[in-house]
Design an enzyme around this catalytic site. Structure first.
Site, PDB file in Angstrom:
ATOM      1  N   HIS A   1       0.838  -1.202   0.000  1.00 38.02           N
ATOM      2  CA  HIS A   1       0.000   0.000   0.000  1.00 38.02           C
ATOM      3  C   HIS A   1       0.875   1.255   0.000  1.00 38.02           C
ATOM      4  O   HIS A   1       0.710   2.140  -0.843  1.00 38.02           O
ATOM      5  CB  HIS A   1      -0.915  -0.018   1.232  1.00 38.02           C
ATOM      6  CG  HIS A   1      -1.756   1.194   1.402  1.00 38.02           C
ATOM      7  ND1 HIS A   1      -3.098   1.199   1.135  1.00 38.02           N
ATOM      8  CD2 HIS A   1      -1.449   2.463   1.807  1.00 38.02           C
ATOM      9  CE1 HIS A   1      -3.582   2.409   1.368  1.00 38.02           C
ATOM     10  NE2 HIS A   1      -2.591   3.190   1.787  1.00 38.02           N
ATOM     11  N   GLU A   2       1.795   1.323   0.942  1.00 33.20           N
ATOM     12  CA  GLU A   2       2.632   2.523   1.060  1.00 33.20           C
ATOM     13  C   GLU A   2       3.572   2.679  -0.128  1.00 33.20           C
ATOM     14  O   GLU A   2       3.755   3.782  -0.648  1.00 33.20           O
ATOM     15  CB  GLU A   2       3.425   2.496   2.373  1.00 33.20           C
ATOM     16  CG  GLU A   2       2.567   2.561   3.619  1.00 33.20           C
ATOM     17  CD  GLU A   2       1.687   3.800   3.729  1.00 33.20           C
ATOM     18  OE1 GLU A   2       1.984   4.833   3.088  1.00 33.20           O
ATOM     19  OE2 GLU A   2       0.684   3.743   4.456  1.00 33.20           O
TER      20      GLU A   2
ATOM     21  N   HIS B   1       1.833   4.145  -3.237  1.00 33.29           N
ATOM     22  CA  HIS B   1       1.755   5.614  -3.180  1.00 33.29           C
ATOM     23  C   HIS B   1       3.080   6.207  -3.641  1.00 33.29           C
ATOM     24  O   HIS B   1       3.126   7.139  -4.444  1.00 33.29           O
ATOM     25  CB  HIS B   1       1.508   6.101  -1.746  1.00 33.29           C
ATOM     26  CG  HIS B   1       0.141   5.870  -1.206  1.00 33.29           C
ATOM     27  ND1 HIS B   1      -1.012   6.139  -1.902  1.00 33.29           N
ATOM     28  CD2 HIS B   1      -0.258   5.418   0.008  1.00 33.29           C
ATOM     29  CE1 HIS B   1      -2.054   5.854  -1.144  1.00 33.29           C
ATOM     30  NE2 HIS B   1      -1.625   5.408   0.025  1.00 33.29           N
TER      31      HIS B   1
END
Length: 193
Positions: free
Chosen positions: A49-50, A53
């Site tokens: 997820h991170e 980004h």
């Protein structure tokens, strides 16, 4: 800008965050098996997820780096150990660019939750094709749906607030099913099993 250029601080922050998050999700059943499953399911969901980004921001020529929020990790650990409550704010990808359009910011924000949705689908497939791993598959799918849904809340600074500002229709198409599956997780598996 190299997508795979990690600073030593960023690597340390990611490792510490994954270990604390795994501990929180594994507690109170701290067996080796549960910790390994947590590292795989929770750690994979959080890191992907991170990093998504980060990768998408770098595609827009913005410098981006994950920075842990150690106070937030400590608060999350205390909440879990004392109250049994899970709420985690481990840190965020900080993006540095003179100017990001609302669309760029929305797309960067959407990338994380979409990654969790893709991982949830992968865990469901894992559960279907390797029956002995059904519990890991279900756990991984639920964790990733939860991570995606929580991050799609339309409240700043969550990803959902930036996606909603950019495109309310895209926010609704992604967020509403996630919220339904978070409240009624059994629905997710009715379609599959």
């Amino acid at each position: 800008m190299d997508l795979f250029d990690f600073s030593p601080r960023e690597i340390k922050d990611l490792v510490v965050s994954v270990l604390v998050i795994t501990l929180i999700f594994s507690y109170p059943n701290l067996s080796i098996f549960n910790i390994l499953v947590g590292l795989f399911a929770v750690g994979l969901g959080f890191v992907c997820h991170e990093l998504m980004h980060r990768f998408v921001a770098r595609k827009y020529n913005a410098y981006s780096e994950f920075v842990a929020w150690y106070e937030g990790l400590l608060i999350a650990l205390i909440l879990k150990l004392i109250l049994g409550f899970t709420f985690i704010a481990p840190g965020a990808v900080y993006i540095y660019k003179d100017y990001l359009t609302v669309e760029e910011e929305g797309i960067i924000s959407l990338a994380g939750p979409l990654t969790n949705i893709a991982l949830a689908i992968g865990f469901i497939i894992l559960a279907k094709i390797i029956p002995v791993l059904i519990n890991i598959g279900i756990y991984g799918a639920l964790i990733n749906i939860w991570l995606a849904g929580f991050n799609m809340l339309p409240i700043p600074p969550f990803d959902g607030s930036k996606v909603l500002r950019w495109n309310p229709l895209i926010w609704a198409v992604v967020a509403i099913p996630l919220f339904i599956f978070m409240v009624f997780p059994g629905l997710l598996f009715r379609f599959i099993f």
